[in-house]
Write a protein that holds these residues in place. Structure first.
Motif, mmCIF file in Angstrom:
data_model
loop_
_atom_site.group_PDB
_atom_site.id
_atom_site.type_symbol
_atom_site.label_atom_id
_atom_site.label_comp_id
_atom_site.label_asym_id
_atom_site.label_seq_id
_atom_site.Cartn_x
_atom_site.Cartn_y
_atom_site.Cartn_z
ATOM 1 N N THR A 46 4.207 -10.727 -4.457
ATOM 2 C CA THR A 46 3.067 -11.071 -5.315
ATOM 3 C C THR A 46 3.466 -10.984 -6.781
ATOM 4 O O THR A 46 3.567 -11.990 -7.469
ATOM 5 N N ARG A 69 -1.830 3.513 -18.642
ATOM 6 C CA ARG A 69 -2.969 3.157 -17.791
ATOM 7 C C ARG A 69 -3.913 4.350 -17.686
ATOM 8 O O ARG A 69 -3.474 5.474 -17.469
ATOM 9 N N ASP A 73 -7.991 4.362 -12.937
ATOM 10 C CA ASP A 73 -7.643 3.100 -12.271
ATOM 11 C C ASP A 73 -6.640 3.383 -11.146
ATOM 12 O O ASP A 73 -5.472 3.646 -11.416
ATOM 13 N N HIS A 78 2.440 1.583 -1.167
ATOM 14 C CA HIS A 78 3.253 0.617 -0.424
ATOM 15 C C HIS A 78 4.047 1.334 0.658
ATOM 16 O O HIS A 78 4.702 2.346 0.384
ATOM 17 N N ARG A 128 -11.127 6.391 -0.839
ATOM 18 C CA ARG A 128 -10.263 5.506 -0.055
ATOM 19 C C ARG A 128 -8.925 5.286 -0.755
ATOM 20 O O ARG A 128 -8.804 5.488 -1.967
ATOM 21 N N SER A 154 0.958 -3.118 -10.777
ATOM 22 C CA SER A 154 1.771 -4.170 -11.369
ATOM 23 C C SER A 154 2.509 -3.580 -12.582
ATOM 24 O O SER A 154 1.976 -2.711 -13.268
ATOM 25 N N SER A 192 -2.051 -8.973 -4.634
ATOM 26 C CA SER A 192 -2.550 -9.004 -3.259
ATOM 27 C C SER A 192 -4.077 -9.112 -3.212
ATOM 28 O O SER A 192 -4.783 -8.713 -4.140
ATOM 29 N N ARG A 206 -10.942 -7.941 -4.143
ATOM 30 C CA ARG A 206 -10.161 -8.679 -5.148
ATOM 31 C C ARG A 206 -9.571 -9.909 -4.487
ATOM 32 O O ARG A 206 -8.925 -9.804 -3.441
ATOM 33 N N ALA A 233 -16.809 1.242 -6.869
ATOM 34 C CA ALA A 233 -15.837 1.299 -5.775
ATOM 35 C C ALA A 233 -14.449 0.983 -6.293
ATOM 36 O O ALA A 233 -13.443 1.312 -5.682
HETATM 37 O O1 TXA Z 1 0.038 -7.339 -5.262
HETATM 38 C C1 TXA Z 1 -0.328 -6.230 -5.640
HETATM 39 O O2 TXA Z 1 -1.339 -5.676 -5.175
HETATM 40 C C2 TXA Z 1 0.510 -5.535 -6.721
HETATM 41 C C3 TXA Z 1 1.894 -5.256 -6.132
HETATM 42 C C4 TXA Z 1 2.766 -4.453 -7.048
HETATM 43 O O3 TXA Z 1 1.769 -4.638 -4.882
HETATM 44 N N1 TXA Z 1 -0.129 -4.363 -7.175
HETATM 45 C C5 TXA Z 1 -1.230 -4.388 -7.970
HETATM 46 O O4 TXA Z 1 -1.646 -3.131 -8.365
HETATM 47 O O5 TXA Z 1 -1.782 -5.399 -8.311
HETATM 48 P P1 TXA Z 1 -2.629 -2.905 -9.585
HETATM 49 O O6 TXA Z 1 -2.613 -1.437 -9.795
HETATM 50 O O7 TXA Z 1 -2.246 -3.733 -10.729
HETATM 51 O O8 TXA Z 1 -4.034 -3.271 -9.030
HETATM 52 C C6 TXA Z 1 -4.554 -2.475 -8.003
HETATM 53 C C7 TXA Z 1 -6.049 -2.471 -8.010
HETATM 54 C C8 TXA Z 1 -6.663 -1.399 -8.894
HETATM 55 O O9 TXA Z 1 -6.839 -1.808 -10.204
HETATM 56 C C9 TXA Z 1 -7.982 -1.169 -8.184
HETATM 57 O O10 TXA Z 1 -8.908 -2.116 -8.595
HETATM 58 C C10 TXA Z 1 -7.663 -1.423 -6.725
HETATM 59 O O11 TXA Z 1 -6.449 -2.105 -6.707
HETATM 60 N N2 TXA Z 1 -7.499 -0.176 -5.977
HETATM 61 C C11 TXA Z 1 -6.340 0.452 -5.651
HETATM 62 N N3 TXA Z 1 -6.579 1.591 -4.982
HETATM 63 C C12 TXA Z 1 -7.922 1.688 -4.879
HETATM 64 C C13 TXA Z 1 -8.787 2.663 -4.319
HETATM 65 N N4 TXA Z 1 -8.317 3.745 -3.732
HETATM 66 N N5 TXA Z 1 -10.115 2.447 -4.387
HETATM 67 C C14 TXA Z 1 -10.599 1.350 -5.012
HETATM 68 N N6 TXA Z 1 -9.826 0.398 -5.577
HETATM 69 C C15 TXA Z 1 -8.515 0.563 -5.512
#
Ligand code: TXA
Ligand code: MG
Length: 336
Positions: A46, A69, A73, A78, A128, A154, A192, A206, A233
């Protein structure tokens, strides 16, 4: 300053050297840095991630520091396969198994009840945890070689466009991380798709690299609950995100140009424009209008326009199907 000689500490009371950031494809080096608790850049299909040991609060804290960050957030965890994913959640519904069978490894993140072994810092205290099995072969090998999962957002400074090449990561995080594992350009190009299960429903939080059409074939009807800054959430999905430094306007390009006749505009379109208007830099994402190809190019194009000599960026909306939906979501969040 060189470090091939021993210096008297008294001479440098406040000296903190920037890290030397290397780019390479050396899995052993990547493993050593991770084991030492240092975040590194990793390729996924991704976008590039900024990865560290998800089970070490100190290593995870460094991710937040490097990216600037806010700790509200949460980070995605992985893992090498679905079996490993189950170690970090107390919930594994049949729907999760079906989706994992169909789409892992791949651009799908499942939000499931967090197991207590996952530090609260990873999920920003939320109940979660986001779990994903990435498909990039180099990162799959890395995940198999280490004995902990990788928390990885990211690999961009908070709020900026996600990186889709090792060079993008280097451009912004050099000096802050020791290593970027170079796996070439990302094949999908948008983050993703994030989903979860509530009250017997499959919710999409998302839009991302796995299209709704593909998901629906396996999960049945979906409910969209797309993240807003007001949605508790998912506090991470702030409405302004993925944004270039230059102002980006989304809409009809001709109309937007009439609004800013005196400015040099960067135009971002799906297909080539039949005629490039004067005083513009026009970038198209796919000669044949292929949305997968366009998604792969989107963030690189936004970066290029941001770094070019244009005053503003004018982007056209993509068709609302396939990866066009995720692209529109990112463009809306990038827009002023
Ligand atoms: O494709 C992807 O998902 C990439 C690659 C590196 O795997 N990762 C990514 O992570 O886009 P990031 O941190 O930029 O975005 C992840 C988002 C967070 O901002 C949040 O909205 C959601 O995923 N998220 C992650 N863990 C969560 C949780 N425990 N509860 C609610 N939302 C969560
Ligand atoms: Mg991100």
């Amino acid at each position: 300053m060189r470090f091939d000689k021993c210096y008297l500490i008294r001479k440098f009371p406040n000296f903190a050297p920037a890290m030397n950031t290397q780019i390479g494809a050396d899995l052993r080096a990547a493993k050593q840095f991770l084991e030492a608790g240092l975040p590194i850049g990793i390729p996924t299909e991704t976008v590039y991630g900024l990865a560290a040991n998800a089970l070490s609060p100190a290593a995870v804290a460094r991710i937040f520091e490097v990216k600037n960050r806010p700790t509200f957030d949460p980070l995605i965890v992985h893992v090498p396969d679905a079996e490993a994913a189950q170690r970090y959640t107390t919930q594994w519904p049949e729907a999760a198994q079906r989706l994992a069978d169909a789409f892992w490894p791949g651009p799908l993140t499942l939000l499931l009840d967090k197991h207590e072994v996952v530090p609260d810092l990873v999920t920003s205290g939320l109940p979660r945890v986001g779990l994903r099995v990435p498909a990039h072969p180099l990162t799959r090998k890395l995940l198999q070689a280490i004995d902990f999962p990788l928390a990885a957002p990211s690999a961009n400074p908070f709020g900026y466009i996600s990186p889709t090449s090792a060079q993008h990561v280097y451009d912004q995080l050099q000096g802050r991380i020791p290593y970027i594992l170079d796996g070439g350009p990302c094949s999908i190009g948008v983050e993703s798709t994030i989903i979860g299960f509530e009250n017997g429903q499959t919710l999409v939080y998302r839009l991302g690299g796995l299209s709704l059409e593909q998901l629906e074939q396996v999960a049945g009807p979906l409910t969209l609950q797309l993240h807003q800054s007001s949605n508790p959430a998912a506090p991470g999905m702030l409405s302004t995100h993925y944004a270039p430094r230059k102002s980006l306007y989304l809409g009809n390009i001709d109309e937007l140009r009439l609004r800013f006749p005196l400015l040099r505009a960067g135009l971002l379109t799906l297909r080539p424009l039949p005629q490039v208007p004067p005083n513009t830099l026009a970038i198209y994402l796919s000669a044949g209008g292929d949305l997968n190809e366009a998604a792969q190019q989107l963030f690189a194009a936004m970066r290029l326009l941001d770094q070019s000599d244009v005053d503003i960026i004018l982007a056209e909306a993509m068709p609302e199907n396939g990866l066009g939906r995720a692209m529109n979501d990112r463009l809306k969040r990038a827009a002023v």
